[in-house]
Design a protein around this motif. Structure first.
Motif, mmCIF file in Angstrom:
data_model
loop_
_atom_site.group_PDB
_atom_site.id
_atom_site.type_symbol
_atom_site.label_atom_id
_atom_site.label_comp_id
_atom_site.label_asym_id
_atom_site.label_seq_id
_atom_site.Cartn_x
_atom_site.Cartn_y
_atom_site.Cartn_z
ATOM 1 N N ARG A 1 5.763 -8.222 0.724
ATOM 2 C CA ARG A 1 6.745 -8.399 -0.356
ATOM 3 C C ARG A 1 6.500 -7.426 -1.495
ATOM 4 N NH1 ARG A 1 10.046 -8.162 -3.355
ATOM 5 N NH2 ARG A 1 11.442 -9.719 -4.281
ATOM 6 N N LEU A 2 5.236 -7.157 -1.801
ATOM 7 C CA LEU A 2 4.935 -6.155 -2.828
ATOM 8 C C LEU A 2 5.520 -4.800 -2.447
ATOM 9 C CD1 LEU A 2 3.468 -5.234 -5.412
ATOM 10 C CD2 LEU A 2 1.426 -4.866 -4.001
ATOM 11 N N PRO B 1 9.352 0.871 -8.893
ATOM 12 C CA PRO B 1 8.111 1.547 -8.495
ATOM 13 C C PRO B 1 6.903 0.682 -8.827
ATOM 14 C CG PRO B 1 9.571 3.066 -9.659
ATOM 15 C CD PRO B 1 10.172 1.700 -9.808
ATOM 16 N N THR B 2 5.901 0.715 -7.956
ATOM 17 C CA THR B 2 4.736 -0.144 -8.119
ATOM 18 C C THR B 2 3.452 0.670 -8.174
ATOM 19 O OG1 THR B 2 4.620 -0.442 -5.715
ATOM 20 C CG2 THR B 2 5.835 -2.101 -6.968
ATOM 21 N N ILE B 3 2.527 0.212 -8.998
ATOM 22 C CA ILE B 3 1.213 0.839 -9.127
ATOM 23 C C ILE B 3 0.151 -0.234 -8.969
ATOM 24 C CG2 ILE B 3 -0.351 2.151 -10.621
ATOM 25 C CD1 ILE B 3 2.076 3.207 -12.123
ATOM 26 N N ALA B 4 -0.847 0.028 -8.145
ATOM 27 C CA ALA B 4 -2.008 -0.858 -8.036
ATOM 28 C C ALA B 4 -3.099 -0.321 -8.952
ATOM 29 C CB ALA B 4 -2.497 -0.924 -6.601
ATOM 30 N N ALA B 5 -3.550 -1.151 -9.888
ATOM 31 C CA ALA B 5 -4.653 -0.810 -10.788
ATOM 32 C C ALA B 5 -5.898 -1.473 -10.212
ATOM 33 C CB ALA B 5 -4.367 -1.304 -12.201
ATOM 34 N N VAL B 6 -6.746 -0.691 -9.563
ATOM 35 C CA VAL B 6 -7.800 -1.239 -8.711
ATOM 36 C C VAL B 6 -9.177 -1.078 -9.347
ATOM 37 C CG1 VAL B 6 -8.837 -1.172 -6.415
ATOM 38 C CG2 VAL B 6 -6.396 -0.674 -6.694
ATOM 39 N N ARG B 7 -9.778 -2.207 -9.661
ATOM 40 C CA ARG B 7 -11.150 -2.263 -10.161
ATOM 41 C C ARG B 7 -11.965 -3.144 -9.227
ATOM 42 N NH1 ARG B 7 -10.601 -5.642 -13.591
ATOM 43 N NH2 ARG B 7 -12.724 -5.504 -14.444
ATOM 44 N N GLY B 8 -13.246 -2.851 -9.113
ATOM 45 C CA GLY B 8 -14.092 -3.671 -8.264
ATOM 46 C C GLY B 8 -13.808 -3.440 -6.795
ATOM 47 N N SER B 9 -13.880 -4.494 -6.003
ATOM 48 C CA SER B 9 -13.740 -4.363 -4.558
ATOM 49 C C SER B 9 -12.329 -4.719 -4.087
ATOM 50 C CB SER B 9 -14.753 -5.264 -3.841
ATOM 51 O OG SER B 9 -14.555 -6.620 -4.200
ATOM 52 N N ALA B 10 -11.933 -4.080 -3.008
ATOM 53 C CA ALA B 10 -10.701 -4.427 -2.292
ATOM 54 C C ALA B 10 -11.055 -4.422 -0.812
ATOM 55 C CB ALA B 10 -9.590 -3.434 -2.595
ATOM 56 N N LEU C 1 -3.225 -3.153 -2.056
ATOM 57 C CA LEU C 1 -3.153 -1.891 -2.792
ATOM 58 C C LEU C 1 -2.416 -0.826 -1.981
ATOM 59 C CD1 LEU C 1 -5.423 0.560 -1.928
ATOM 60 C CD2 LEU C 1 -6.973 -1.246 -2.621
ATOM 61 N N LEU C 2 -2.540 -0.884 -0.663
ATOM 62 C CA LEU C 2 -1.834 0.079 0.182
ATOM 63 C C LEU C 2 -0.325 -0.124 0.142
ATOM 64 C CD1 LEU C 2 -4.206 -0.017 3.288
ATOM 65 C CD2 LEU C 2 -3.906 1.922 1.736
ATOM 66 N N ALA C 3 0.122 -1.343 -0.164
ATOM 67 C CA ALA C 3 1.554 -1.641 -0.220
ATOM 68 C C ALA C 3 2.221 -1.056 -1.452
ATOM 69 C CB ALA C 3 1.776 -3.151 -0.183
ATOM 70 N N HIS D 1 -2.508 -3.317 8.847
ATOM 71 C CA HIS D 1 -3.528 -2.578 8.101
ATOM 72 C C HIS D 1 -3.675 -1.133 8.576
ATOM 73 C CE1 HIS D 1 -7.211 -2.133 5.735
ATOM 74 N NE2 HIS D 1 -7.726 -1.531 6.793
ATOM 75 N N MET D 2 -3.701 -0.934 9.871
ATOM 76 C CA MET D 2 -3.962 0.410 10.394
ATOM 77 C C MET D 2 -2.795 1.358 10.135
ATOM 78 S SD MET D 2 -6.232 -0.419 13.804
ATOM 79 C CE MET D 2 -5.253 -1.811 14.403
ATOM 80 N N VAL D 3 -1.584 0.847 10.152
ATOM 81 C CA VAL D 3 -0.424 1.677 9.812
ATOM 82 C C VAL D 3 -0.460 2.042 8.331
ATOM 83 C CG1 VAL D 3 2.085 1.667 9.533
ATOM 84 C CG2 VAL D 3 1.074 0.866 11.654
ATOM 85 N N LEU D 4 -0.675 1.038 7.481
ATOM 86 C CA LEU D 4 -0.693 1.280 6.040
ATOM 87 C C LEU D 4 -1.786 2.275 5.662
ATOM 88 C CD1 LEU D 4 -0.288 -2.378 4.742
ATOM 89 C CD2 LEU D 4 1.428 -0.575 4.604
ATOM 90 N N LEU D 5 -2.967 2.108 6.244
ATOM 91 C CA LEU D 5 -4.094 2.964 5.897
ATOM 92 C C LEU D 5 -3.918 4.377 6.431
ATOM 93 C CD1 LEU D 5 -6.934 3.164 4.644
ATOM 94 C CD2 LEU D 5 -7.860 2.375 6.838
ATOM 95 N N SER D 6 -3.551 4.503 7.692
ATOM 96 C CA SER D 6 -3.497 5.823 8.317
ATOM 97 C C SER D 6 -2.393 6.691 7.751
ATOM 98 C CB SER D 6 -3.334 5.684 9.838
ATOM 99 O OG SER D 6 -2.105 5.063 10.169
#
Length: 249
Positions: A97-98, A104-113, A121-123, A150-155
């Motif tokens: 859904r994200l 437009p969307t931005i992931a602000a990533v701190r710490g672990s994911a 965050l990949l979405a 996951h593998m599609v989003l990451l690759s």
């Protein structure tokens, strides 16, 4: 902003929606209830014509530690049980859904994911990541096959080699490596992550209508990798047969 007891908070200011994952006691790991709440919050964002950008962030030491351990354990006992199946579906649906948010969307990533947190965050359309962030697939460590696409989003961001290194062999990225591989736009000090994300969001949010139209076309034109030859053959067949029948009439 939503009530402080909520596990997903929403604040809108100057055309920028900030969605906050607010379950720090479990490092923002997703339960079905939290995922459902996130989906409802994103629906609320999309219903507002004044929103021209969205920033998603996490409270505490983690952006998102993936799926909640208890949820995964219960699902593992009988994955086909209706409640377990629906619960995992809600988690999948939350980061999907994200990826469908109109602005437009931005992931602000701190710490672990980790795991589903990586999917979150990949979405997003763009990622700003702390230098000391810990980004890892993490599925194998839990004895699980990757899920949620996951593998599609990451690759599609880092390429096959890096995706294999992370998914199969457990390689972990920090902010510098994420930028080098194309997983993030920029890496900054932990304390600067959210300010930088808000700065970028503010630029595009000045014209919400244009922002929504442009990001929709950006996603269509640059979207995930093309389907396989086998799938394309099956996908094209009904249309081709229809056209042949039409020509014969």
């Amino acid at each position: 902003m939503s009530g402080s007891s909520s596990e997903v908070l929403l604040e809108v200011d100057g055309g920028v929606a900030v969605v906050t994952l607010n379950a720090p006691e479990r490092r923002n790991a997703l339960t079905p209830a939290m995922a459902t709440e996130l989906i409802g919050t994103l629906d609320e964002v999309d219903a507002r014509d004044d929103v021209g950008a969205l920033v998603v962030r996490g409270v505490g030491k983690s952006f998102c530690a993936g799926g909640d351990v208890q949820t995964l354990t219960e699902a593992g006992r009988d994955p086909a049980a209706p409640d377990a199946y629906a619960g995992m579906g809600a988690i999948y649906d939350s980061f999907y859904r994200l990826g469908q948010v109109k602005a437009p969307t931005i992931a602000a990533v701190r710490g672990s994911a980790v795991g589903a947190g990586m999917n979150m965050l990949l979405a997003a359309d763009l990622r700003i990541v702390a230098r000391d962030a810990r980004l890892l697939a993490g599925f194998f460590k839990r004895g699980m096959h990757p899920g949620g696409g996951h593998m599609v989003l990451l690759s599609r961001l880092v390429g096959r080699e890096a995706a294999a290194a992370m998914v199969l062999f457990g390689e972990e990225l920090d902010g510098e490596a994420a930028v080098r591989l194309g997983l993030a736009w920029e890496t900054v000090d932990d304390a600067a992550v959210e300010d930088r994300a808000l700065e970028l969001a503010g630029r595009v949010a000045r014209d919400p209508e244009l922002a929504r139209l442009t990001v929709a076309n950006l996603r269509k034109e640059t979207g995930p990798p093309g389907v396989s030859w086998e799938i394309a053959t099956q996908f094209e067949r009904p249309a081709q047969m229809w056209s042949m029948r039409r020509s014969a009439d």
